[in-house]
Design a protein around this motif. Structure first.
Motif, PDB file in Angstrom:
ATOM      1  N   ALA A  22      58.531  67.090  28.111  1.00 44.94           N
ATOM      2  CA  ALA A  22      59.884  68.532  27.302  1.00 44.94           C
ATOM      3  C   ALA A  22      60.906  68.216  27.441  1.00 44.94           C
ATOM      4  CB  ALA A  22      59.200  69.482  28.662  1.00 44.94           C
ATOM      5  N   GLY A  23      61.678  67.550  28.457  1.00 44.67           N
ATOM      6  CA  GLY A  23      63.017  66.806  28.213  1.00 44.67           C
ATOM      7  C   GLY A  23      63.186  66.230  27.191  1.00 44.67           C
ATOM      8  N   GLY A  28      66.439  66.471  23.254  1.00 43.18           N
ATOM      9  CA  GLY A  28      66.106  65.351  23.009  1.00 43.18           C
ATOM     10  C   GLY A  28      66.625  64.211  23.507  1.00 43.18           C
ATOM     11  N   PRO A  29      66.787  62.777  22.885  1.00 41.32           N
ATOM     12  CA  PRO A  29      67.253  61.749  23.901  1.00 41.32           C
ATOM     13  C   PRO A  29      68.184  62.156  25.194  1.00 41.32           C
ATOM     14  CG  PRO A  29      67.467  61.047  22.091  1.00 41.32           C
ATOM     15  CD  PRO A  29      67.301  62.710  21.671  1.00 41.32           C
ATOM     16  N   ALA A  30      68.992  62.996  24.954  1.00 39.76           N
ATOM     17  CA  ALA A  30      70.215  62.909  26.147  1.00 39.76           C
ATOM     18  C   ALA A  30      68.950  63.847  27.605  1.00 39.76           C
ATOM     19  CB  ALA A  30      71.179  63.565  25.904  1.00 39.76           C
ATOM     20  N   GLY A  32      65.906  63.857  28.075  1.00 43.98           N
ATOM     21  CA  GLY A  32      65.502  63.002  28.471  1.00 43.98           C
ATOM     22  C   GLY A  32      65.681  61.753  29.752  1.00 43.98           C
ATOM     23  N   ILE A  33      67.107  61.445  28.991  1.00 45.10           N
ATOM     24  CA  ILE A  33      67.580  60.842  30.221  1.00 45.10           C
ATOM     25  C   ILE A  33      68.582  60.906  30.838  1.00 45.10           C
ATOM     26  CG2 ILE A  33      69.150  58.777  30.250  1.00 45.10           C
ATOM     27  CD1 ILE A  33      68.342  57.861  26.592  1.00 45.10           C
ATOM     28  N   LEU A  34      67.958  62.319  30.466  1.00 43.54           N
ATOM     29  CA  LEU A  34      69.496  62.858  31.809  1.00 43.54           C
ATOM     30  C   LEU A  34      68.146  63.065  33.058  1.00 43.54           C
ATOM     31  CD1 LEU A  34      71.587  64.268  33.534  1.00 43.54           C
ATOM     32  CD2 LEU A  34      71.099  66.457  31.939  1.00 43.54           C
ATOM     33  N   ILE A  35      66.906  63.676  32.620  1.00 48.16           N
ATOM     34  CA  ILE A  35      66.155  64.165  33.568  1.00 48.16           C
ATOM     35  C   ILE A  35      65.216  62.420  33.964  1.00 48.16           C
ATOM     36  CG2 ILE A  35      63.434  65.179  33.473  1.00 48.16           C
ATOM     37  CD1 ILE A  35      64.014  67.000  31.493  1.00 48.16           C
ATOM     38  N   LEU A  36      65.262  61.931  32.996  1.00 49.87           N
ATOM     39  CA  LEU A  36      64.582  59.825  33.923  1.00 49.87           C
ATOM     40  C   LEU A  36      65.533  60.150  34.921  1.00 49.87           C
ATOM     41  CD1 LEU A  36      62.362  58.417  33.928  1.00 49.87           C
ATOM     42  CD2 LEU A  36      64.647  56.827  32.095  1.00 49.87           C
TER      43      LEU A  36
END
Length: 137
Positions: A22-23, A28-30, A32-36
């Protein structure tokens, strides 16, 4: 089919994968990386009791008993209801020559046990205190 720990691990993995998907799709990529990063941080936070226990065990194996006691306090403070960690720390305290602290820790492990196996293991470790009490009594 799965035990309690396996269910919570499976649920965490599913939630993590859905969150990442979902992230990346909606943020977007930013995003998704933040969620990771948040998921990895949360995972380390949840496992900090085990990490402190491993540090205590390393200090104990190297002969640094004061360092081991400090790490044991951190481990128990970080995860006060984890019966296996409480039991292992209690047994380590017994080996360090602190039978009173060990007894308290092993009794806490027995009370915190969530499964019959954990309770049996904690009770078995408390038997190690018995010779200490018999020789001092």
């Amino acid at each position: 089919m799965f035990g309690n720990k396996n269910n919570s691990t499976l649920i965490f993995v599913v939630i993590a994968l859905v969150s990442l998907l979902a992230g990346f799709n909606f943020l977007g990529p930013a995003g998704g990386i933040l969620i990771l990063v948040v998921l990895i941080g949360w995972m380390f936070y949840r496992r900090r009791g085990t990490m402190f226990y491993r540090a205590a065990r390393k200090c104990f194996d190297e002969g640094d008993m004061e360092g081991a006691k400090i790490q044991i306090k951190k481990s128990v403070g970080a995860d006060p209801t984890n019966s296996p960690i409480l039991g292992a720390c209690g047994f380590m305290l017994l080996k360090m020559g602190s039978p009173v602290e060990a007894e308290r820790m092993l009794l806490r492990a027995t009370n915190a046990a969530k499964t019959p196996e954990q309770k049996s293991s904690a009770k078995a470790m408390t038997l190690a205190i018995w010779p200490e009490k018999a020789s001092s009594g």
